[in-house]
Scaffold this active site. Structure first.
Site, PDB file in Angstrom:
ATOM      1  N   ASN A  10      49.071  14.877  73.668  1.00  0.00           N
ATOM      2  CA  ASN A  10      49.441  16.231  73.237  1.00  0.00           C
ATOM      3  C   ASN A  10      50.616  16.655  74.116  1.00  0.00           C
ATOM      4  OD1 ASN A  10      49.677  18.890  72.561  1.00  0.00           O
ATOM      5  ND2 ASN A  10      47.700  19.525  73.399  1.00  0.00           N
ATOM      6  N   TRP A  11      51.799  16.567  73.537  1.00  0.00           N
ATOM      7  CA  TRP A  11      53.006  16.844  74.338  1.00  0.00           C
ATOM      8  C   TRP A  11      53.221  18.349  74.557  1.00  0.00           C
ATOM      9  CZ3 TRP A  11      57.478  13.164  72.278  1.00  0.00           C
ATOM     10  CH2 TRP A  11      57.077  11.836  72.463  1.00  0.00           C
ATOM     11  N   LYS A  12      52.481  19.163  73.821  1.00  0.00           N
ATOM     12  CA  LYS A  12      52.634  20.629  73.920  1.00  0.00           C
ATOM     13  C   LYS A  12      54.112  21.004  73.723  1.00  0.00           C
ATOM     14  CE  LYS A  12      48.501  20.637  76.696  1.00  0.00           C
ATOM     15  NZ  LYS A  12      47.637  21.277  77.660  1.00  0.00           N
ATOM     16  N   HIS A  96      43.309  24.026  69.263  1.00  0.00           N
ATOM     17  CA  HIS A  96      43.507  23.811  70.698  1.00  0.00           C
ATOM     18  C   HIS A  96      43.287  25.130  71.435  1.00  0.00           C
ATOM     19  CE1 HIS A  96      45.302  22.940  74.558  1.00  0.00           C
ATOM     20  NE2 HIS A  96      45.126  21.665  74.268  1.00  0.00           N
ATOM     21  N   GLU A  98      44.729  26.496  73.819  1.00  0.00           N
ATOM     22  CA  GLU A  98      45.938  27.295  74.091  1.00  0.00           C
ATOM     23  C   GLU A  98      46.322  28.132  72.870  1.00  0.00           C
ATOM     24  OE1 GLU A  98      48.313  24.042  75.512  1.00  0.00           O
ATOM     25  OE2 GLU A  98      47.050  23.941  77.306  1.00  0.00           O
ATOM     26  N   GLU A 168      37.274  19.595  74.689  1.00  0.00           N
ATOM     27  CA  GLU A 168      38.158  19.869  75.818  1.00  0.00           C
ATOM     28  C   GLU A 168      37.667  21.108  76.579  1.00  0.00           C
ATOM     29  OE1 GLU A 168      42.366  18.146  75.067  1.00  0.00           O
ATOM     30  OE2 GLU A 168      42.273  20.129  74.180  1.00  0.00           O
ATOM     31  N   GLY A 174      44.771  20.889  82.180  1.00  0.00           N
ATOM     32  CA  GLY A 174      45.938  21.155  83.021  1.00  0.00           C
ATOM     33  C   GLY A 174      45.602  21.581  84.437  1.00  0.00           C
ATOM     34  N   SER A 214      42.643  16.897  81.730  1.00  0.00           N
ATOM     35  CA  SER A 214      43.088  16.167  82.923  1.00  0.00           C
ATOM     36  C   SER A 214      42.720  14.681  82.914  1.00  0.00           C
ATOM     37  CB  SER A 214      42.578  16.844  84.196  1.00  0.00           C
ATOM     38  OG  SER A 214      43.087  18.157  84.289  1.00  0.00           O
ATOM     39  N   GLY A 235      47.083  15.532  77.776  1.00  0.00           N
ATOM     40  CA  GLY A 235      48.233  16.422  77.873  1.00  0.00           C
ATOM     41  C   GLY A 235      49.248  15.899  78.876  1.00  0.00           C
ATOM     42  N   GLY A 236      49.165  16.398  80.097  1.00  0.00           N
ATOM     43  CA  GLY A 236      50.161  16.079  81.131  1.00  0.00           C
ATOM     44  C   GLY A 236      50.460  14.591  81.272  1.00  0.00           C
TER      45      GLY A 236
HETATM   46  P1  PGA Z   1      45.731  17.943  80.096  1.00  0.00           P
HETATM   47  O1  PGA Z   1      45.750  18.626  78.651  1.00  0.00           O
HETATM   48  O2  PGA Z   1      45.502  16.486  79.899  1.00  0.00           O
HETATM   49  O3  PGA Z   1      47.090  18.246  80.680  1.00  0.00           O
HETATM   50  O4  PGA Z   1      44.629  18.600  80.860  1.00  0.00           O
HETATM   51  C1  PGA Z   1      44.852  18.227  77.658  1.00  0.00           C
HETATM   52  C2  PGA Z   1      45.070  19.049  76.409  1.00  0.00           C
HETATM   53  O5  PGA Z   1      45.389  20.238  76.519  1.00  0.00           O
HETATM   54  O6  PGA Z   1      44.916  18.533  75.293  1.00  0.00           O
END
Ligand code: PGA
Length: 251
Positions: A10-12, A96, A98, A168, A174, A214, A235-236
């Site tokens: 997930n590159w956001k 998601h 966010e 999640e 994050g 994470s 994500g990251g």
């Molecule tokens: P993260 O993000 O791996 O940076 O914690 C995961 C996500 O939001 O899908």
């Protein structure tokens, strides 16, 4: 049919298009376990240019990070699921945390989005997961059950083959903090049991449930080793090709 093992990035809202093409190309050229289904959730602007760079044989699939619940209309700034389908984008991430937080997406809206995505032939990566205070109170299973009941469980059984669930926990996204393998297994099994109750054993057994929060190459193997964890939403660590390749190969 054994359920799929999936690693989705997930590159956001990260990378320019050029950087995104470079990242996708590096992942395409890397050594990848053939048993892992690889999905890249890239920004809308990147879908077409990144798709052009990916060879069909690479078996790397793209996901949008959101879509609207209508196919067209006066919705400035939104992206239609029909447009994604016409571009032959196979997956869309919905729900998601966010988007639930910053864009005020609630369960009822997500139910509409899931339905619209499925009607357009998209596969849905549906995210669920609890905030820290709910986890601390020990109410995480109940919380996730409510999320599934209020949006996902409107999906008919015949469409469940097009659903991937991503659990999640918000407190792990994050933050560098991950659920322990035991915590992940506990709730993944609980989710599978909810699926079993709603749809029966066959669908429960065939639905991939990904863990997100994470995930890194240093913890992926242990988390993915749990019997009810079928991969990850990353994500990251998905923004570094070498790190992401290690996660892909962590089954
Ligand atoms: P993260 O993000 O791996 O940076 O914690 C995961 C996500 O939001 O899908």
């Amino acid at each position: 049919m054994a359920r799929k093992f999936i690693v989705a990035g997930n590159w956001k809202m990260h990378t320019t298009i050029d950087e995104g093409i470079q990242l996708a190309t590096q992942i395409q050229e890397g050594q990848r376990n053939a048993n892992t289904t690889v999905i890249l959730g890239v920004p809308f602007t990147h879908l077409f240019p990144v798709k052009k760079k990916l060879k069909a044989a690479s078996k790397i699939h793209l996901a949008a990070q959101n879509c609207h619940y209508k196919n067209s209309g006066a919705f400035t700034g939104e992206v239609s699921p029909a447009t994604l389908a016409a571009l032959k984008i196979p997956y869309v991430i919905l729900g998601h945390s966010e988007r639930r937080l910053f864009n005020h997406e609630d369960d009822a809206l997500l139910a509409l989005k899931i339905q619209a995505a499925l009607e357009n032939g998209l596969k849905v990566i549906f995210c669920c997961g609890e905030p820290l205070e709910i986890r601390k109170a020990g109410d995480h299973v109940k919380f996730v059950q409510k999320q599934l009941e209020a949006s996902l469980f409107a999906v008919p059984a015949t469409d469940m083959k097009n659903i991937i669930i991503a659990y999640e926990p918000i407190w792990a996204i994050g933050t560098g903090e991950t659920a322990s393998p035991n915590q992940a297994q506990e709730i993944h099994l609980a989710i599978r049991n909810m699926l079993k109750k709603q749809y029966g054993k066959r669908i429960a057994d065939n639905t991939s449930i990904l863990y997100g929060g994470s995930v890194k190459s240093s913890n992926a193997k242990e988390i993915f080793g749990q019997p009810d964890v079928d991969g990850g939403l990353v994500g990251g660590a998905a923004l570094d090709s070498q790190e992401f390749l290690k996660i892909i190969n962590s089954q």
